[in-house]
Motif scaffolding. Sequence first.
Motif, PDB file in Angstrom:
ATOM      1  N   GLN A  88      48.162  23.640  37.300  1.00 48.56           N
ATOM      2  CA  GLN A  88      47.458  24.778  36.685  1.00 48.56           C
ATOM      3  C   GLN A  88      48.367  25.584  35.746  1.00 48.56           C
ATOM      4  N   GLU A  89      49.569  25.878  36.191  1.00 47.09           N
ATOM      5  CA  GLU A  89      50.442  26.769  35.416  1.00 47.09           C
ATOM      6  C   GLU A  89      51.357  26.014  34.464  1.00 47.09           C
ATOM      7  N   GLY A  90      51.639  24.756  34.761  1.00 48.15           N
ATOM      8  CA  GLY A  90      52.455  23.932  33.866  1.00 48.15           C
ATOM      9  C   GLY A  90      53.801  24.580  33.560  1.00 48.15           C
ATOM     10  N   GLU A  91      54.148  24.554  32.287  1.00 47.86           N
ATOM     11  CA  GLU A  91      55.492  25.021  31.889  1.00 47.86           C
ATOM     12  C   GLU A  91      55.686  26.518  32.074  1.00 47.86           C
ATOM     13  N   LYS A  92      54.579  27.246  32.243  1.00 49.10           N
ATOM     14  CA  LYS A  92      54.711  28.697  32.479  1.00 49.10           C
ATOM     15  C   LYS A  92      55.555  28.974  33.732  1.00 49.10           C
ATOM     16  N   ILE A  93      55.574  27.996  34.644  1.00 48.26           N
ATOM     17  CA  ILE A  93      56.363  28.191  35.875  1.00 48.26           C
ATOM     18  C   ILE A  93      57.849  28.366  35.542  1.00 48.26           C
ATOM     19  N   PHE A  94      58.320  27.644  34.522  1.00 49.88           N
ATOM     20  CA  PHE A  94      59.735  27.771  34.138  1.00 49.88           C
ATOM     21  C   PHE A  94      60.063  29.193  33.680  1.00 49.88           C
ATOM     22  N   GLU A  95      59.069  29.840  33.030  1.00 51.50           N
ATOM     23  CA  GLU A  95      59.315  31.218  32.568  1.00 51.50           C
ATOM     24  C   GLU A  95      59.364  32.177  33.745  1.00 51.50           C
ATOM     25  N   ARG A  96      58.411  31.960  34.671  1.00 52.36           N
ATOM     26  CA  ARG A  96      58.322  32.875  35.797  1.00 52.36           C
ATOM     27  C   ARG A  96      59.444  32.673  36.805  1.00 52.36           C
ATOM     28  N   ALA A  97      59.858  31.444  36.940  1.00 50.69           N
ATOM     29  CA  ALA A  97      60.926  31.119  37.905  1.00 50.69           C
ATOM     30  C   ALA A  97      61.906  30.181  37.211  1.00 50.69           C
ATOM     31  N   PRO A  98      62.854  30.739  36.436  1.00 52.76           N
ATOM     32  CA  PRO A  98      63.730  29.902  35.598  1.00 52.76           C
ATOM     33  C   PRO A  98      64.615  28.946  36.394  1.00 52.76           C
ATOM     34  N   HIS A  99      64.751  29.152  37.699  1.00 49.16           N
ATOM     35  CA  HIS A  99      65.584  28.222  38.478  1.00 49.16           C
ATOM     36  C   HIS A  99      64.831  26.950  38.857  1.00 49.16           C
ATOM     37  N   VAL A 100      63.558  26.833  38.449  1.00 46.51           N
ATOM     38  CA  VAL A 100      62.804  25.612  38.728  1.00 46.51           C
ATOM     39  C   VAL A 100      63.123  24.565  37.662  1.00 46.51           C
ATOM     40  N   SER A 101      63.346  23.313  38.101  1.00 51.81           N
ATOM     41  CA  SER A 101      63.660  22.251  37.130  1.00 51.81           C
ATOM     42  C   SER A 101      62.537  21.239  37.003  1.00 51.81           C
ATOM     43  N   LEU A 102      61.654  21.216  38.002  1.00 49.99           N
ATOM     44  CA  LEU A 102      60.646  20.155  38.029  1.00 49.99           C
ATOM     45  C   LEU A 102      59.265  20.769  38.281  1.00 49.99           C
ATOM     46  N   VAL A 103      58.304  20.419  37.441  1.00 49.71           N
ATOM     47  CA  VAL A 103      56.916  20.863  37.638  1.00 49.71           C
ATOM     48  C   VAL A 103      56.051  19.625  37.526  1.00 49.71           C
ATOM     49  N   CYS A 104      55.334  19.297  38.615  1.00 47.60           N
ATOM     50  CA  CYS A 104      54.640  18.012  38.628  1.00 47.60           C
ATOM     51  C   CYS A 104      53.300  18.103  39.352  1.00 47.60           C
ATOM     52  N   GLY A 105      52.226  17.781  38.647  1.00 40.44           N
ATOM     53  CA  GLY A 105      50.886  17.771  39.245  1.00 40.44           C
ATOM     54  C   GLY A 105      50.632  16.488  40.025  1.00 40.44           C
ATOM     55  N   SER A 106      49.546  16.494  40.816  1.00 44.20           N
ATOM     56  CA  SER A 106      49.369  15.405  41.790  1.00 44.20           C
ATOM     57  C   SER A 106      49.138  14.035  41.146  1.00 44.20           C
ATOM     58  N   ALA A 107      48.605  13.997  39.929  1.00 45.37           N
ATOM     59  CA  ALA A 107      48.349  12.687  39.323  1.00 45.37           C
ATOM     60  C   ALA A 107      49.623  12.054  38.772  1.00 45.37           C
ATOM     61  N   SER A 108      50.733  12.795  38.801  1.00 45.83           N
ATOM     62  CA  SER A 108      51.991  12.266  38.232  1.00 45.83           C
ATOM     63  C   SER A 108      53.020  11.887  39.288  1.00 45.83           C
ATOM     64  N   TYR A 109      52.646  11.939  40.561  1.00 45.72           N
ATOM     65  CA  TYR A 109      53.666  11.696  41.592  1.00 45.72           C
ATOM     66  C   TYR A 109      54.294  10.310  41.494  1.00 45.72           C
ATOM     67  N   ARG A 110      53.528   9.368  40.929  1.00 41.12           N
ATOM     68  CA  ARG A 110      54.116   8.025  40.789  1.00 41.12           C
ATOM     69  C   ARG A 110      55.387   8.065  39.939  1.00 41.12           C
ATOM     70  N   ASN A 111      55.486   9.103  39.078  1.00 40.04           N
ATOM     71  CA  ASN A 111      56.667   9.202  38.199  1.00 40.04           C
ATOM     72  C   ASN A 111      57.813  10.003  38.822  1.00 40.04           C
ATOM     73  N   LEU A 112      57.632  10.488  40.031  1.00 38.42           N
ATOM     74  CA  LEU A 112      58.669  11.341  40.623  1.00 38.42           C
ATOM     75  C   LEU A 112      60.061  10.707  40.612  1.00 38.42           C
ATOM     76  N   PRO A 113      60.195   9.425  41.040  1.00 37.82           N
ATOM     77  CA  PRO A 113      61.547   8.857  41.046  1.00 37.82           C
ATOM     78  C   PRO A 113      62.194   8.939  39.657  1.00 37.82           C
ATOM     79  N   ALA A 114      61.436   8.595  38.608  1.00 36.00           N
ATOM     80  CA  ALA A 114      61.998   8.624  37.248  1.00 36.00           C
ATOM     81  C   ALA A 114      62.344  10.062  36.854  1.00 36.00           C
ATOM     82  N   MET A 115      61.508  11.007  37.255  1.00 38.51           N
ATOM     83  CA  MET A 115      61.757  12.404  36.894  1.00 38.51           C
ATOM     84  C   MET A 115      63.032  12.912  37.574  1.00 38.51           C
ATOM     85  N   LEU A 116      63.235  12.484  38.819  1.00 36.96           N
ATOM     86  CA  LEU A 116      64.433  12.939  39.533  1.00 36.96           C
ATOM     87  C   LEU A 116      65.696  12.334  38.918  1.00 36.96           C
ATOM     88  N   ILE A 117      65.558  11.128  38.402  1.00 29.92           N
ATOM     89  CA  ILE A 117      66.712  10.512  37.731  1.00 29.92           C
ATOM     90  C   ILE A 117      67.068  11.325  36.481  1.00 29.92           C
TER      91      ILE A 117
END
Length: 442
Positions: A88-117
């Motif tokens: 819902q909030e997407g990249e706005k989360i980075f503004e509100r909480a700048p210490h966040v590095s990863l924002v991922c919705g449920s349809a993208s979990y298959r990409n989690l390993p690549a995102m963590l790399i």
Amino acid sequence: MPSEPSKTFYLETFGCQMNVHDSEKVIGTLKQQGYRQVETVEAADLILYNTCSIRDKAEQKVFHRLADYKKLRAQGKTFGVLGCVAQQEGEKIFERAPHVSLVCGSASYRNLPAMLIQIGAGKSRVTGLDDRETDECFETEFTARSNPHRGYITIIEGCDKFCAYCVVPFTRGKERSRTSDSVLSEARQMADLGYTEIQLLGQNVNSYKDPAGKRSFSELLAAVAEVPGIRRVRFTTSHPRDFGRDIVEAIDSVPSLCNHVHLPVQSGSRRVLEAMQRLYTREQYLERIAWIKAAKRDISITTDVIVGFPGETEAEFAETLALMDVVEYDGIFGFKYSPRPNTPALQLEDIIPDSEKTRRLAVLQEKQRQIQKRRNDRHLNEICEVMVEGRNETRKQWVGRTSQNKVLNFSAAQDANPELGGYLFVRATASFPNSLLGEMVV
Ligand code: SAH
Ligand code: SF4
Ligand code: F3S
């Protein structure tokens, strides 16, 4: 001896069963990637929150958590936001909480390993956000189910209903079902692993449409319930518009399909239902209730209700209370209407003050408490089969659950020693609004 994985993660889950089950899949995926799960934020390298945005309070929880642990960023920890707030909030989360590095919705979990790399390689902000039209579902063979006896299977993702108050169509994407063959093969694998109870999940589970066209929803229910070794099948949540008589017929003819239906009504007023864009009328809802009540089996019925939807008058609220008398629910989840981003109901005026919503919710809950006590009284002296779910040491009681999804606490002779996940018979000897009490039958 293999050394313990050095990378650690902590995951906290908010929200519905769908999120709980997604977390089981995420945990399995991370373990497969060489991560080890830990129980505290302090012990983790990677801190993930799987979030819910159904009401404002739910959404705020993640921002509170992020604020609480902000200073740990300096220790090199990585923070990630998953789930419905992420989508819902997407990249706005980075503004509100700048210490966040990863924002991922449920349809993208298959990409989690690549995102963590990518994060490991030094990228400070990584997102996985799909649009509503995505066909992606997240299926994995690595699901780490938290309970060895009963487990979830998601059969349909997303929602196309667009109720005026609800974020889910925006956070979970369009409706997309798995093939019934793949659901059945997962059910068989679970049975092989010793699972005896399966709960089929979907935001609107009964809107299920087999992409292969092989089985209807009720046929899938029956097929899962007939998998050898499976003793109980539940399904949640059913949408009234798509609730067909065939579901009741399936429950009547397959004993391992649990005799419980969760059928959210939201309001008992025709006008409010229309304003909510719920796609059914009070009369159509009650027709479905009549089918359920006409079943051969005694099917318990539970629901969700929203009080204080914009413009809900006292008389319209009274229609909800009157509907409760007609249906006599076995359980109600009552909520105060919470205005949500992107939803059409935001445009409605005639806002009801919070104090009035609180009052209506209290009236609803008190009424339901009385109804529930009566509903539970009906089981007195009945012998019910329960699945043993736990032990309450303080009360020296076992916790059981009936097919109707009622909690039946019970005592057993010392040498009986009930097993967790086992099934046994209990005679109900006392009833309360939220549970029954009984004794194991030998
Ligand atoms: N798909 C299911 C419900 C999923 S959300 C259905 O249509 O029945 C779970 C419950 O949260 C809903 O049934 C509703 O009662 C409640 N809910 C959803 N949006 C809400 C909001 N904006 N304010 C208050 N309660 C809400
Ligand atoms: Fe939300 Fe309505 Fe979809 Fe349920 S059916 S998830 S309440 S939009
Ligand atoms: Fe919440 Fe998303 Fe479930 S908003 S209720 S976690 S679908």
